[in-house]
Every structure is written in structure tokens, then in C-alpha cells.
Design a protein around this motif. Structure first.
Motif, PDB file in Angstrom:
ATOM      1  N   THR A  49       0.845  -1.189   0.000  1.00 19.22           N
ATOM      2  CA  THR A  49       0.000   0.000   0.000  1.00 19.22           C
ATOM      3  C   THR A  49       0.878   1.236   0.000  1.00 19.22           C
ATOM      4  O   THR A  49       1.902   1.280   0.686  1.00 19.22           O
ATOM      5  N   TYR A  50       0.505   2.208  -0.781  1.00 21.88           N
ATOM      6  CA  TYR A  50       1.176   3.512  -0.681  1.00 21.88           C
ATOM      7  C   TYR A  50       0.127   4.606  -0.538  1.00 21.88           C
ATOM      8  O   TYR A  50      -1.061   4.398  -0.834  1.00 21.88           O
ATOM      9  N   THR A  51       0.567   5.752  -0.048  1.00 27.05           N
ATOM     10  CA  THR A  51      -0.341   6.854   0.239  1.00 27.05           C
ATOM     11  C   THR A  51       0.086   8.109  -0.514  1.00 27.05           C
ATOM     12  O   THR A  51       1.130   8.135  -1.178  1.00 27.05           O
ATOM     13  N   GLU A  52      -0.703   9.162  -0.403  1.00 21.96           N
ATOM     14  CA  GLU A  52      -0.350  10.436  -1.031  1.00 21.96           C
ATOM     15  C   GLU A  52       0.978  10.966  -0.494  1.00 21.96           C
ATOM     16  O   GLU A  52       1.741  11.601  -1.219  1.00 21.96           O
ATOM     17  N   LYS A  53       1.275  10.683   0.768  1.00 18.50           N
ATOM     18  CA  LYS A  53       2.542  11.120   1.345  1.00 18.50           C
ATOM     19  C   LYS A  53       3.717  10.492   0.605  1.00 18.50           C
ATOM     20  O   LYS A  53       4.727  11.163   0.336  1.00 18.50           O
ATOM     21  N   ASP A  54       3.614   9.204   0.257  1.00 16.32           N
ATOM     22  CA  ASP A  54       4.676   8.531  -0.489  1.00 16.32           C
ATOM     23  C   ASP A  54       4.850   9.140  -1.874  1.00 16.32           C
ATOM     24  O   ASP A  54       5.975   9.296  -2.363  1.00 16.32           O
ATOM     25  N   VAL A  55       3.742   9.481  -2.511  1.00 13.20           N
ATOM     26  CA  VAL A  55       3.772  10.102  -3.840  1.00 13.20           C
ATOM     27  C   VAL A  55       4.484  11.450  -3.784  1.00 13.20           C
ATOM     28  O   VAL A  55       5.323  11.773  -4.640  1.00 13.20           O
ATOM     29  N   MET A  56       4.164  12.240  -2.770  1.00  9.64           N
ATOM     30  CA  MET A  56       4.777  13.567  -2.637  1.00  9.64           C
ATOM     31  C   MET A  56       6.258  13.459  -2.292  1.00  9.64           C
ATOM     32  O   MET A  56       7.085  14.233  -2.794  1.00  9.64           O
ATOM     33  N   LEU A  57       6.606  12.487  -1.449  1.00  5.51           N
ATOM     34  CA  LEU A  57       8.011  12.289  -1.080  1.00  5.51           C
ATOM     35  C   LEU A  57       8.834  11.920  -2.309  1.00  5.51           C
ATOM     36  O   LEU A  57       9.964  12.407  -2.476  1.00  5.51           O
ATOM     37  N   TYR A  58       8.280  11.093  -3.184  1.00  3.26           N
ATOM     38  CA  TYR A  58       8.998  10.736  -4.406  1.00  3.26           C
ATOM     39  C   TYR A  58       9.258  11.978  -5.257  1.00  3.26           C
ATOM     40  O   TYR A  58      10.375  12.183  -5.759  1.00  3.26           O
ATOM     41  N   ALA A  59       8.236  12.806  -5.446  1.00  2.00           N
ATOM     42  CA  ALA A  59       8.401  13.999  -6.269  1.00  2.00           C
ATOM     43  C   ALA A  59       9.468  14.925  -5.686  1.00  2.00           C
ATOM     44  O   ALA A  59      10.307  15.476  -6.418  1.00  2.00           O
ATOM     45  N   LEU A  60       9.469  15.078  -4.374  1.00  2.00           N
ATOM     46  CA  LEU A  60      10.517  15.880  -3.731  1.00  2.00           C
ATOM     47  C   LEU A  60      11.889  15.243  -3.942  1.00  2.00           C
ATOM     48  O   LEU A  60      12.890  15.934  -4.151  1.00  2.00           O
ATOM     49  N   GLY A  61      11.937  13.904  -3.930  1.00  2.00           N
ATOM     50  CA  GLY A  61      13.199  13.190  -4.074  1.00  2.00           C
ATOM     51  C   GLY A  61      13.845  13.366  -5.427  1.00  2.00           C
ATOM     52  O   GLY A  61      15.068  13.229  -5.553  1.00  2.00           O
ATOM     53  N   VAL A 102       6.527   4.701  -9.991  1.00  2.00           N
ATOM     54  CA  VAL A 102       6.217   3.271  -9.954  1.00  2.00           C
ATOM     55  C   VAL A 102       7.456   2.444  -9.597  1.00  2.00           C
ATOM     56  O   VAL A 102       7.332   1.316  -9.091  1.00  2.00           O
ATOM     57  N   THR A 103       8.658   2.987  -9.810  1.00  2.00           N
ATOM     58  CA  THR A 103       9.883   2.249  -9.493  1.00  2.00           C
ATOM     59  C   THR A 103      10.152   2.156  -7.994  1.00  2.00           C
ATOM     60  O   THR A 103      10.960   1.320  -7.571  1.00  2.00           O
ATOM     61  N   THR A 104       9.506   3.002  -7.184  1.00  2.00           N
ATOM     62  CA  THR A 104       9.788   3.001  -5.749  1.00  2.00           C
ATOM     63  C   THR A 104       8.562   2.770  -4.868  1.00  2.00           C
ATOM     64  O   THR A 104       8.710   2.370  -3.715  1.00  2.00           O
ATOM     65  N   LEU A 105       7.359   3.015  -5.377  1.00  2.00           N
ATOM     66  CA  LEU A 105       6.188   2.983  -4.507  1.00  2.00           C
ATOM     67  C   LEU A 105       5.923   1.604  -3.910  1.00  2.00           C
ATOM     68  O   LEU A 105       5.346   1.501  -2.829  1.00  2.00           O
ATOM     69  N   ALA A 106       6.349   0.548  -4.582  1.00  2.00           N
ATOM     70  CA  ALA A 106       6.181  -0.789  -4.011  1.00  2.00           C
ATOM     71  C   ALA A 106       7.068  -0.990  -2.799  1.00  2.00           C
ATOM     72  O   ALA A 106       6.824  -1.880  -1.981  1.00  2.00           O
ATOM     73  N   LEU A 107       8.121  -0.152  -2.668  1.00  2.00           N
ATOM     74  CA  LEU A 107       8.999  -0.252  -1.500  1.00  2.00           C
ATOM     75  C   LEU A 107       8.429   0.473  -0.290  1.00  2.00           C
ATOM     76  O   LEU A 107       8.888   0.262   0.826  1.00  2.00           O
ATOM     77  N   ALA A 108       7.441   1.331  -0.517  1.00  2.00           N
ATOM     78  CA  ALA A 108       6.956   2.190   0.553  1.00  2.00           C
ATOM     79  C   ALA A 108       6.472   1.398   1.759  1.00  2.00           C
ATOM     80  O   ALA A 108       6.758   1.743   2.900  1.00  2.00           O
ATOM     81  N   LYS A 109       5.721   0.338   1.515  1.00  2.00           N
ATOM     82  CA  LYS A 109       5.199  -0.453   2.629  1.00  2.00           C
ATOM     83  C   LYS A 109       5.386  -1.955   2.422  1.00  2.00           C
ATOM     84  O   LYS A 109       4.950  -2.746   3.233  1.00  2.00           O
ATOM     85  N   GLY A 110       6.017  -2.345   1.297  1.00  2.00           N
ATOM     86  CA  GLY A 110       6.048  -3.756   0.968  1.00  2.00           C
ATOM     87  C   GLY A 110       7.340  -4.477   1.260  1.00  2.00           C
ATOM     88  O   GLY A 110       7.344  -5.680   1.457  1.00  2.00           O
ATOM     89  N   GLY A 111       8.477  -3.801   1.240  1.00  2.00           N
ATOM     90  CA  GLY A 111       9.753  -4.466   1.449  1.00  2.00           C
ATOM     91  C   GLY A 111      10.243  -5.138   0.178  1.00  2.00           C
ATOM     92  O   GLY A 111       9.552  -5.192  -0.833  1.00  2.00           O
TER      93      GLY A 111
END
Length: 295
Positions: free
Chosen positions: A19-31, A59-68
């Protein structure tokens, strides 16, 4: 352990639900450097929850947000020999993403990964291993396909085919239609790693020196994301739903603080690109290709 061929072509990873959230999406854009100018209203939707947009390369990182990380599946075909690569000798060679649907700003998904091919460059020359990861939603519908090529420097000589990989995309020989320069911050890797890639090569000076670098290097997928940002900016009017696919070959590392200059060529809805660091006379991304949806 070595690569076992052709067993590796039947090797699967344990499916992951994440699962990923809007916070993860925003963190990626900042990154990847978006939102640096808080008055840039074209980039703000990627870093604010109001009318939020998702950078396709996230999409290359969001699976890492909560999945490992992916693990070998607990159930494999009987008698299958499991291959394990030498992690200390791996180099990310190429990355491709295909978006079957625009990425939502949050949600729960299932990722399944498998090895689709492996090429043997020789005992002292290493191997190229290509993995595919498929995202599906709760209805089982495809969301995205990721294809990653890894150069396994310590795993050659396993008896697989020496050649057969598709030829990389050739960029036009004419002068670029657009050139854009995007700077990175000295702490860019420390910010980007919060997306889930905690490899110390990108954060620990002592580890970087052991690997032969003067300082921690930027994640290759961060550079990949910066080139996607350039395509969004120059050819998609910051509309992420227009990007169908984005792919590139990694040719040299970026150092945090470098300015990345992206050369882009447009041929209808195919955008070719390469990226370089002018101050170091180094090309860092080659054979780039993005395909966008037409109007």
C-alpha cells in the motif's frame, strides 16, 4: 551461489501486497527535485495533496513504501535450483516502465516478479539478468509493468546464451530539439533514499570510498526519475497521464550536487533522450525513450 540455467527462467519471487499513500507520492516527487521553487504552480500538484498528480516513474519506488524487498517464492517447481546473485557485484543496467493505467495517488496493489531472461558474458565478464515485475489492482487488472536489467559482474560462466538481448533504442543523430538542465542538491541522495532504497552506497561516505567513489552517489533510479520529469515538463505540459512508457540505460553515476543536462528529441509521440553532467564531461543516461499518449 551461482546462476543455474535454465532454472532461473522459472524462478519466481514471492508475490507482494503493498500500500502507498499520497505522502509517499509527494516524497517521491521531492526526491527527484520537484517543488524546489514553492511558487512554481506547474510542479506544486506533485508535492501537495490538493489536486495531487503522480510522477509516472514513481512506480519504481512505490512498491517499496510499505512492501519491502522481493523474496524467492516459498513454492517453486520441484527440483528447481534457486539462483542467488552476488549482491556486492550488481549494477543496475537498464530500466523500463509501462503504465497500463495512470497511477492513482494511493491504493493497495499486488506485485509479482519473475526472471525473464539471462545472458552469460563469460566467466570473467559477468552476466545480464532481466527481471519483470507486474502490478495489478484489487480487481486483478494490470496497472504497470517494470522491466529491469541487472549486470551481475560476479556471476558469469553459468552456461547460458551469450547474446540475444534486444538492441537499445537509438537516439536521433540530429541536434536535440530541446535541452533542459536540472540541478540536484548535495543532500539529494539522503532525501531520495527515504523512498525505500537504503543502500549505504548512497549515504555512507566510507562505503562509497570502498566502492571506488569519492563520495556517496545518487541512486540511478533518481536520475531516471529526473529524466521523466524533463519529459513531463517539456512535452507533456506536466500531465502525467500522457506518459505510456519510459525507459533508459544507465551509463555512469551522478554525484549529488551535479547538474543534469537532458537532451531530448521529439518524433511525434516518441521522445528520445540522453542525459549528461557537463562539468564532468560524463554521459549518465543513454538510449532513453519515452512514449506518450497522443491527443
Amino acid at each position: 551461489m551461482p546462476i543455474y540455467y535454465p532454472d532461473i527462467l522459472e524462478q519466481k519471487a514471492e508475490p507482494r501486497v503493498f500500500t502507498y499513500t499520497e505522502k509517499d507520492v509527494m516524497l517521491y516527487a521531492l526526491g527527484i527535485g520537484m517543488g524546489r521553487d514553492p511558487m512554481n504552480e506547474r510542479e506544486l500538484p506533485f508535492v501537495l495533496e490538493k489536486d495531487i498528480k503522480v510522477v509516472p516513474s514513481a512506480v519504481t519506488t512505490l512498491a517499496l513504501a510499505k512492501g519491502g524487498p522481493a523474496r524467492p517464492a516459498s513454492e517453486q517447481n520441484p527440483g528447481l535450483r534457486i539462483s542467488e546473485l552476488n549482491l556486492l557485484m550488481l549494477v543496475h543496467g537498464e530500466q523500463k516502465i509501462e503504465l497500463h493505467k495512470p497511477l492513482p495517488s494511493s491504493g493497495t496493489f499486488r506485485a509479482t516478479s519473475r526472471t525473464i531472461t539471462a545472458f552469460d558474458k563469460g566467466q570473467d565478464k559477468g552476466a545480464v539478468v532481466v527481471d519483470e515485475t507486474m502490478w495489478t489492482d484489487d480487481k486483478g487488472e494490470k496497472i504497470a509493468t517494470l522491466t529491469a536489467s541487472t549486470f551481475a559482474r560476479g556471476d558469469g560462466g553459468f552456461g547460458g546464451p551469450p547474446a540475444g538481448a534486444p538492441e537499445p533504442h537509438s537516439v536521433p543523430t540530429r541536434k536535440p530539439d530541446v535541452t533542459v538542465s536540472l540541478d540536484t542538491r548535495p543532500d539529494q541522495a539522503l532525501l531520495y533514499r527515504l523512498n525505500g532504497d537504503f543502500n549505504p552506497l548512497h549515504s555512507d561516505p566510507s562505503v562509497a570510498k570502498q566502492a571506488g567513489f569519492s563520495r556517496p552517489i545518487l541512486h540511478g533510479l533518481c536520475t531516471f526519475g529526473i529524466t521523466c520529469r524533463a519529459v513531463l515538463q517539456e512535452f507533456c505540459n506536466f500531465d502525467p497521464t500522457r506518459i505510456l512508457s519510459h525507459e533508459a540505460r544507465f551509463s555512469a553515476p551522478v554525484l549529488p550536487g551535479d547538474t543534469i543536462t537532458v537532451d531530448l528529441w521529439q518524433d511525434v509521440d516518441v521522445i528520445s533522450f540522453e542525459a549528461r553532467v557537463i562539468d564532468r564531461c560524463t554521459t549518465v543516461i543513454k538510449n532513453g525513450k519515452a512514449v506518450r499518449r497522443g491527443f
